[in-house]
Design an enzyme around this catalytic site. Structure first.
Site, PDB file in Angstrom:
ATOM      1  CE  LYS A   1       9.319   3.494  -8.845  1.00  0.00           C
ATOM      2  NZ  LYS A   1       9.919   4.053  -8.483  1.00  0.00           N
TER       3      LYS A   1
ATOM      4  CG  ASP B   1      -0.380  -7.855  -1.988  1.00  0.00           C
ATOM      5  OD1 ASP B   1      -0.201  -6.803  -2.516  1.00  0.00           O
ATOM      6  OD2 ASP B   1      -0.225  -9.101  -2.387  1.00  0.00           O
TER       7      ASP B   1
END
Length: 189
Positions: A133, A86
């Site tokens: 996105k 992440d």
């Protein structure tokens, strides 16, 4: 014509284009927040991840797995490895696109164990953009040059305004950082 459900990115995207102020290839990236578990230098047992901009839309990161990072005896905890990916994927998004974004989805595939004491080298790349996105993927290897893949991940990031952090984060901490000239915090490192 739609893409197969298992294709990546899962929708038609535009190529990711680096922001004009994005760091040049070879640039070492700094800490975006000193108390970030991934890259921060104020968390004793954090990852202390270090990242460098690569060629194209790539950021290369690495961290060394310590005893405080283990799940099974002698092996990195899977959730901690997901955290590392992440961080690496987010570093690519934030530094190359210079847009504040948050993780919307993170998929992690654990291919082989990552032992305590090893250094995981993560290559994260931006795969495409569709509106707000941002799609990114990464591979982690135990040897930076030719090691076998230990972990793979792909993520969906969503661009947000700075108000996302002031609304949902610790407003007092953000205010103190802003009063200090945002030292220790950079939404776009």
């Amino acid at each position: 014509m739609s893409k197969p459900a298992d294709s990546w990115p899962p929708v038609d995207t535009e190529p990711a284009v680096p922001h004009p102020a994005a760091p040049a290839p070879g640039s070492k990236l700094g800490v975006h927040y000193t108390h970030c578990f991934g890259c921060g230098d104020q968390i004793e047992d954090g990852l202390h991840m270090q990242s460098t901009v690569g060629d194209g839309m790539v950021v290369v990161s690495h961290f060394t797995v310590t005893e405080t990072h283990q799940g099974a005896p002698g092996l990195a905890h899977g959730g901690l490895l997901a955290c590392a990916f992440d961080e690496a994927l987010g570093a690519a998004v934030g530094n190359l696109l210079r847009k504040p974004a948050v993780t919307g989805r993170l998929e992690t595939d654990f291919v082989r164990p990552v032992p305590v004491g090893s250094t995981l080298h993560i290559t994260a790349k931006l795969d495409g953009v569709a509106g707000r996105k941002i799609y990114a993927s990464a591979e982690g290897r135990l040897n930076a040059d030719d090691g076998a893949v230990a972990v793979r991940a792909r993520g969906l990031f969503v661009t947000v305004g700075f108000d996302h952090f002031t609304t949902h984060g610790d407003a007092d901490a953000l205010e103190k950082l802003q009063q200090a000239g945002q030292e220790g915090w950079d939404i776009n490192p």
